[in-house]
Design an enzyme around this catalytic site. Sequence first.
Site, PDB file in Angstrom:
ATOM      1  N   TYR A 165      -9.647  -9.923  -7.133  1.00 32.59           N
ATOM      2  CA  TYR A 165      -8.697  -9.775  -7.755  1.00 32.59           C
ATOM      3  C   TYR A 165      -8.859 -11.513  -8.711  1.00 32.59           C
ATOM      4  O   TYR A 165      -8.386 -11.459  -9.327  1.00 32.59           O
ATOM      5  CB  TYR A 165      -7.303  -9.932  -6.987  1.00 32.59           C
ATOM      6  CG  TYR A 165      -7.389  -8.683  -6.682  1.00 32.59           C
ATOM      7  CD1 TYR A 165      -7.316  -7.781  -7.010  1.00 32.59           C
ATOM      8  CD2 TYR A 165      -6.677  -8.066  -5.319  1.00 32.59           C
ATOM      9  CE1 TYR A 165      -6.908  -6.546  -6.201  1.00 32.59           C
ATOM     10  CE2 TYR A 165      -7.030  -7.178  -4.682  1.00 32.59           C
ATOM     11  CZ  TYR A 165      -6.465  -6.376  -5.211  1.00 32.59           C
ATOM     12  OH  TYR A 165      -6.712  -5.077  -4.969  1.00 32.59           O
ATOM     13  N   HIS A 214      -3.556  -8.608   3.456  1.00 30.29           N
ATOM     14  CA  HIS A 214      -5.641  -9.559   3.969  1.00 30.29           C
ATOM     15  C   HIS A 214      -5.447 -10.037   5.039  1.00 30.29           C
ATOM     16  O   HIS A 214      -5.602 -10.746   5.123  1.00 30.29           O
ATOM     17  CB  HIS A 214      -5.985  -9.559   2.226  1.00 30.29           C
ATOM     18  CG  HIS A 214      -5.693  -8.254   1.298  1.00 30.29           C
ATOM     19  ND1 HIS A 214      -6.762  -8.606   0.008  1.00 30.29           N
ATOM     20  CD2 HIS A 214      -6.099  -6.826   1.332  1.00 30.29           C
ATOM     21  CE1 HIS A 214      -6.344  -7.566  -0.324  1.00 30.29           C
ATOM     22  NE2 HIS A 214      -5.863  -6.379   0.232  1.00 30.29           N
ATOM     23  N   ARG A 261      -0.710  -1.655  -6.843  1.00 29.49           N
ATOM     24  CA  ARG A 261      -1.466  -3.184  -6.297  1.00 29.49           C
ATOM     25  C   ARG A 261      -2.748  -4.115  -6.733  1.00 29.49           C
ATOM     26  O   ARG A 261      -2.012  -4.842  -6.082  1.00 29.49           O
ATOM     27  CB  ARG A 261      -1.816  -2.026  -4.875  1.00 29.49           C
ATOM     28  CG  ARG A 261      -2.105  -3.228  -3.639  1.00 29.49           C
ATOM     29  CD  ARG A 261      -2.550  -2.450  -1.950  1.00 29.49           C
ATOM     30  NE  ARG A 261      -3.159  -3.740  -1.577  1.00 29.49           N
ATOM     31  CZ  ARG A 261      -2.754  -4.185  -0.019  1.00 29.49           C
ATOM     32  NH1 ARG A 261      -1.433  -4.308  -0.060  1.00 29.49           N
ATOM     33  NH2 ARG A 261      -3.288  -4.706   0.401  1.00 29.49           N
ATOM     34  N   LYS A 317      -2.048  -2.293   7.939  1.00 31.77           N
ATOM     35  CA  LYS A 317      -2.500  -1.504   9.172  1.00 31.77           C
ATOM     36  C   LYS A 317      -2.576  -2.856  10.431  1.00 31.77           C
ATOM     37  O   LYS A 317      -2.310  -3.519  10.459  1.00 31.77           O
ATOM     38  CB  LYS A 317      -4.262  -2.214   8.511  1.00 31.77           C
ATOM     39  CG  LYS A 317      -4.371  -1.022   7.411  1.00 31.77           C
ATOM     40  CD  LYS A 317      -5.752  -1.542   5.992  1.00 31.77           C
ATOM     41  CE  LYS A 317      -6.371  -0.603   5.232  1.00 31.77           C
ATOM     42  NZ  LYS A 317      -7.245  -0.725   4.547  1.00 31.77           N
ATOM     43  N   ARG A 371       0.961  -1.228  -0.240  1.00 34.66           N
ATOM     44  CA  ARG A 371       0.031  -0.307  -0.046  1.00 34.66           C
ATOM     45  C   ARG A 371       0.691   1.808  -0.086  1.00 34.66           C
ATOM     46  O   ARG A 371       2.089   1.179   0.649  1.00 34.66           O
ATOM     47  CB  ARG A 371      -1.217   0.005   1.696  1.00 34.66           C
ATOM     48  CG  ARG A 371      -1.979  -1.306   1.347  1.00 34.66           C
ATOM     49  CD  ARG A 371      -2.617  -1.525   2.710  1.00 34.66           C
ATOM     50  NE  ARG A 371      -3.496  -1.837   2.656  1.00 34.66           N
ATOM     51  CZ  ARG A 371      -3.163  -3.707   3.289  1.00 34.66           C
ATOM     52  NH1 ARG A 371      -2.081  -3.106   4.163  1.00 34.66           N
ATOM     53  NH2 ARG A 371      -4.030  -4.123   3.913  1.00 34.66           N
ATOM     54  N   HIS A 376      -2.585   2.492  -5.814  1.00 32.39           N
ATOM     55  CA  HIS A 376      -3.462   1.251  -5.059  1.00 32.39           C
ATOM     56  C   HIS A 376      -3.310   0.309  -6.659  1.00 32.39           C
ATOM     57  O   HIS A 376      -4.055  -0.527  -6.613  1.00 32.39           O
ATOM     58  CB  HIS A 376      -4.594   1.640  -5.114  1.00 32.39           C
ATOM     59  CG  HIS A 376      -4.978   0.798  -3.260  1.00 32.39           C
ATOM     60  ND1 HIS A 376      -4.407   0.488  -2.264  1.00 32.39           N
ATOM     61  CD2 HIS A 376      -6.036  -0.078  -3.891  1.00 32.39           C
ATOM     62  CE1 HIS A 376      -4.811   0.327  -1.608  1.00 32.39           C
ATOM     63  NE2 HIS A 376      -5.688  -0.146  -2.693  1.00 32.39           N
TER      64      HIS A 376
END
Length: 293
Positions: free
Chosen positions: A270, A261, A238, A162, A138, A235
């Site tokens: 995806y 994730h 990504r 995150k 990210r 992004h």
Amino acid sequence: MEYLQIEKNASPYTLRFYEDDLDSFFSFLKEENLHDLRDINQHDIRIFLTNLYNKKLSRKTVSRMLSCLRSFYRFLEREAIVPDNPFIHVSLPKEEKRIPSFLYEEELEKLFKVSDLTTPLGQRNQALLELLYATGIRVGECVNLHVDDIDFSIGTIFVTGKGNKERYVPFGTFAEEALRMYLHDGRLKLLEKTSISTDYLFVNARGRPLTDRGMRLILDKLVEKASLTINIYPHKLRHTFATHMLNAGADLRTVQELLGHENLSTTQIYTHVTRDYLRNVYMNSHPRANKTK
């Protein structure tokens, strides 16, 4: 905002959006003559939502604003400023399931050829582009990378994602070459332009740490130089990383781990494939797809 930044480790991008969302909410309260955060009820929330939809905001934006206000009231509840959270039972609108936008390999090749590798900024731009595509990290993770986060001996970077979740992500030889050139030449020359030392990996033209906004501007200029009529943002690289990995045969769990994730369902967006890829698989697999077989 301090709570989000310090305790929740929210990215600068998230902080900016949440601050804007709260400003919108406070403007609504002022218009409705609501002066106490404890007085907000379901009727007020319905009016607020109606206003949002009247502004033709997307479901994704409305969903983000509701998440922001839910978090805001959770914080107020924790601090004993309000007795309860009126947003806790407000359901988020179902988001449209859009196929993530990605770049084709031919478009990437043009981007990889535009940087002038004889200049410090050209070396930095090439290293940035190669690393974003090689790892799928990210933008917030990329701007926070430090020089020591790179391990050339095993070809990995140490990423803090995150919620302070940490992971190692491998990178290939193209990214390695670009990073080595930038670190041993371009970055050192950029650092000479300031008296303030930094161990952040990517720096701007003044030798200061690069921001997420700076990253987006760099990508815009690369697209302009390559004369591409595409919209590119960090992004999107990504998305491209994940799409190309899956199209080349990588399994979903591996891509989930590389992207950082938490849930596999997030990675499943995806699993779309390009029309060209579908056609190639069909032509090579179906017994009666090709007479030459």
